[in-house]
Design a protein around this motif. Structure first.
Motif, mmCIF file in Angstrom:
data_model
loop_
_atom_site.group_PDB
_atom_site.id
_atom_site.type_symbol
_atom_site.label_atom_id
_atom_site.label_comp_id
_atom_site.label_asym_id
_atom_site.label_seq_id
_atom_site.Cartn_x
_atom_site.Cartn_y
_atom_site.Cartn_z
ATOM 1 N N VAL A 1 11.671 13.043 4.952
ATOM 2 C CA VAL A 1 12.644 13.557 3.979
ATOM 3 C C VAL A 1 11.944 14.003 2.701
ATOM 4 N N SER A 2 10.936 13.245 2.271
ATOM 5 C CA SER A 2 10.185 13.599 1.072
ATOM 6 C C SER A 2 9.457 14.932 1.247
ATOM 7 N N ILE A 3 8.861 15.127 2.422
ATOM 8 C CA ILE A 3 8.152 16.378 2.698
ATOM 9 C C ILE A 3 9.124 17.556 2.690
ATOM 10 N N LEU A 4 10.281 17.380 3.325
ATOM 11 C CA LEU A 4 11.289 18.449 3.337
ATOM 12 C C LEU A 4 11.787 18.742 1.925
ATOM 13 N N TRP A 5 11.931 17.692 1.120
ATOM 14 C CA TRP A 5 12.405 17.866 -0.262
ATOM 15 C C TRP A 5 11.429 18.682 -1.085
ATOM 16 N N VAL A 6 10.139 18.346 -1.007
ATOM 17 C CA VAL A 6 9.161 19.062 -1.822
ATOM 18 C C VAL A 6 8.953 20.488 -1.292
ATOM 19 N N LEU A 7 9.075 20.681 0.018
ATOM 20 C CA LEU A 7 8.982 22.034 0.569
ATOM 21 C C LEU A 7 10.118 22.912 0.048
ATOM 22 N N ARG A 8 11.309 22.338 -0.005
ATOM 23 C CA ARG A 8 12.452 23.095 -0.540
ATOM 24 C C ARG A 8 12.229 23.460 -1.997
ATOM 25 N N PHE B 1 1.041 17.473 -6.844
ATOM 26 C CA PHE B 1 0.747 16.041 -6.801
ATOM 27 C C PHE B 1 1.609 15.351 -5.751
ATOM 28 N N TYR B 2 2.893 15.676 -5.739
ATOM 29 C CA TYR B 2 3.838 15.089 -4.791
ATOM 30 C C TYR B 2 3.471 15.460 -3.360
ATOM 31 N N GLU C 1 9.636 23.871 -16.537
ATOM 32 C CA GLU C 1 8.867 24.999 -16.015
ATOM 33 C C GLU C 1 7.376 24.680 -15.956
ATOM 34 N N LEU C 2 6.856 24.034 -16.997
ATOM 35 C CA LEU C 2 5.431 23.710 -17.042
ATOM 36 C C LEU C 2 5.063 22.596 -16.069
ATOM 37 N N LEU C 3 5.982 21.658 -15.891
ATOM 38 C CA LEU C 3 5.689 20.477 -15.084
ATOM 39 C C LEU C 3 5.859 20.717 -13.582
ATOM 40 N N SER C 4 6.716 21.660 -13.218
ATOM 41 C CA SER C 4 7.048 21.847 -11.801
ATOM 42 C C SER C 4 5.839 22.075 -10.891
ATOM 43 N N LEU D 1 0.838 -1.207 0.000
ATOM 44 C CA LEU D 1 0.000 0.000 0.000
ATOM 45 C C LEU D 1 0.871 1.254 0.000
ATOM 46 N N LEU D 2 1.903 1.240 0.814
ATOM 47 C CA LEU D 2 2.818 2.382 0.876
ATOM 48 C C LEU D 2 3.674 2.473 -0.377
ATOM 49 N N LEU D 3 4.019 1.326 -0.964
ATOM 50 C CA LEU D 3 4.780 1.331 -2.213
ATOM 51 C C LEU D 3 3.973 1.998 -3.328
ATOM 52 N N ILE D 4 2.678 1.727 -3.379
ATOM 53 C CA ILE D 4 1.819 2.344 -4.389
ATOM 54 C C ILE D 4 1.850 3.861 -4.258
ATOM 55 N N LEU D 5 1.758 4.350 -3.024
ATOM 56 C CA LEU D 5 1.805 5.792 -2.799
ATOM 57 C C LEU D 5 3.179 6.359 -3.159
ATOM 58 N N ALA D 6 4.218 5.633 -2.779
ATOM 59 C CA ALA D 6 5.575 6.123 -3.031
ATOM 60 C C ALA D 6 5.897 6.211 -4.518
ATOM 61 N N GLU D 7 5.386 5.244 -5.300
ATOM 62 C CA GLU D 7 5.727 5.202 -6.724
ATOM 63 C C GLU D 7 4.678 5.856 -7.618
ATOM 64 N N ALA D 8 3.583 6.339 -7.038
ATOM 65 C CA ALA D 8 2.543 6.980 -7.846
ATOM 66 C C ALA D 8 3.070 8.224 -8.553
ATOM 67 N N THR D 9 4.044 8.874 -7.945
ATOM 68 C CA THR D 9 4.616 10.100 -8.524
ATOM 69 C C THR D 9 5.842 9.826 -9.391
ATOM 70 N N SER D 10 6.212 8.573 -9.538
ATOM 71 C CA SER D 10 7.482 8.220 -10.178
ATOM 72 C C SER D 10 7.604 8.699 -11.621
ATOM 73 N N ALA D 11 6.591 8.413 -12.441
ATOM 74 C CA ALA D 11 6.674 8.780 -13.864
ATOM 75 C C ALA D 11 6.836 10.278 -14.026
ATOM 76 N N CYS D 12 6.016 11.033 -13.313
ATOM 77 C CA CYS D 12 6.080 12.492 -13.391
ATOM 78 C C CYS D 12 7.431 12.997 -12.884
ATOM 79 N N GLN D 13 7.898 12.423 -11.797
ATOM 80 C CA GLN D 13 9.160 12.872 -11.213
ATOM 81 C C GLN D 13 10.340 12.590 -12.133
ATOM 82 N N ASN D 14 10.326 11.463 -12.811
ATOM 83 C CA ASN D 14 11.445 11.133 -13.687
ATOM 84 C C ASN D 14 11.482 12.023 -14.928
ATOM 85 N N VAL D 15 10.318 12.346 -15.487
ATOM 86 C CA VAL D 15 10.284 13.285 -16.614
ATOM 87 C C VAL D 15 10.785 14.648 -16.156
ATOM 88 N N TRP D 16 10.331 15.072 -14.986
ATOM 89 C CA TRP D 16 10.764 16.345 -14.398
ATOM 90 C C TRP D 16 12.281 16.352 -14.174
#
Length: 250
Positions: free
Chosen positions: A227-234, A180-181, A171-174, A138-153
């Motif tokens: 760490v993920s929350i701190l990363w996206v906040l930054r 989403f993240y 610029e458009l994707l950020s 269940l947590l893996l699904i949440l963790a990887e749900a953003t993967s495709a978008c993050q890798n293109v970014w």
């Protein structure tokens, strides 16, 4: 449908998945991103992540949806063959990507520690405990749900100074990617972690998932979410700063 009472043994898929991700990495490094010269390893890592993220979400969802359980909320049920296969798939990816970081980016301690910790959680669930994959998937699904978008970014970010299209995509994707993240990692992730902690803390997993296992899993997963929350906040701060600067000099 597969039941949670079925044996958790599955074919020896881990070696096969290791070869698969190694092959994807080599193709990315030697062929697809060869023109990146000194940065081809970065593109290869993203390519491998693309081959892991969304497929892992699909595989994990299928494993959970096709398993009949005595309780729909049992985080202590016996790992099924399908769940074990997903764990093997993810362990293979993180192993090859860990080797990538150790070889090319040995000073990137955060990612190295993240991969080691993730491998610890999956490996103990898969081989030492044999229960609890339901919660981890269940947590893996949440963790990887953003993967495709993050890798293109990420790929666009690597080339934003050299390719105009890459800069425009970044610029458009950020903003939508950050939003989403934030929703997935900052809201859904903590809720799922709390649900998992409440279940194990109630003693419902007694005799199936040892205390040392679920406590260490919660520590690792909680640290990763923080760490993920701190990363996206930054990244939000940097984005607003760039927007403010661009308006200031117009």
């Amino acid at each position: 449908m597969e039941t949670a009472l079925s044996p958790s043994s599955s074919p020896a898929t881990l070696p096969s998945f290791l070869l698969l991700f190694l092959f994807v990495y080599i193709v990315g490094y030697l062929l697809i991103f060869r023109s990146w010269k000194s940065s081809s390893h970065l593109g290869a890592s993203c390519l491998m992540s693309l081959f892991h993220g969304t497929p892992a979400v699909i595989m994990a969802s299928h494993a959970l949806l096709t398993t009949t359980r005595a309780s729909l909320h049992s985080f202590a049920s016996l790992n099924t063959a399908a769940e074990s296969t997903v764990l093997d798939f993810s362990m293979a990816y993180f192993t090859v990507d860990l080797l990538h970081y150790l070889f090319f980016l040995p000073n990137d301690f955060i990612f190295i520690l993240h991969h080691i910790a993730t491998l610890y959680v999956f490996a103990t669930c898969r081989f030492a405990v044999g229960h609890g994959a339901h919660a981890l998937l269940l947590l893996l699904i949440l963790a990887e749900a953003t993967s495709a978008c993050q890798n293109v970014w990420t790929i666009a970010g690597y080339r934003k100074h050299d390719v105009v299209l890459a800069k425009r995509v970044r610029e458009l994707l950020s903003p939508p990617f950050y939003l989403f993240y934030t929703v997935i990692r900052g809201l859904a992730g903590p809720v799922a972690l709390y649900d998992m902690a409440a279940f194990y803390g109630s003693g419902a997993a007694e005799g199936a998932v040892p205390r040392w296992a679920w406590i260490s899993w919660l520590v690792v997963i909680g640290s990763a979410i923080l760490v993920s929350i701190l990363w996206v906040l930054r990244n939000w701060v940097d984005w607003f700063r760039e927007k403010h600067s661009s308006k200031k000099y117009k």
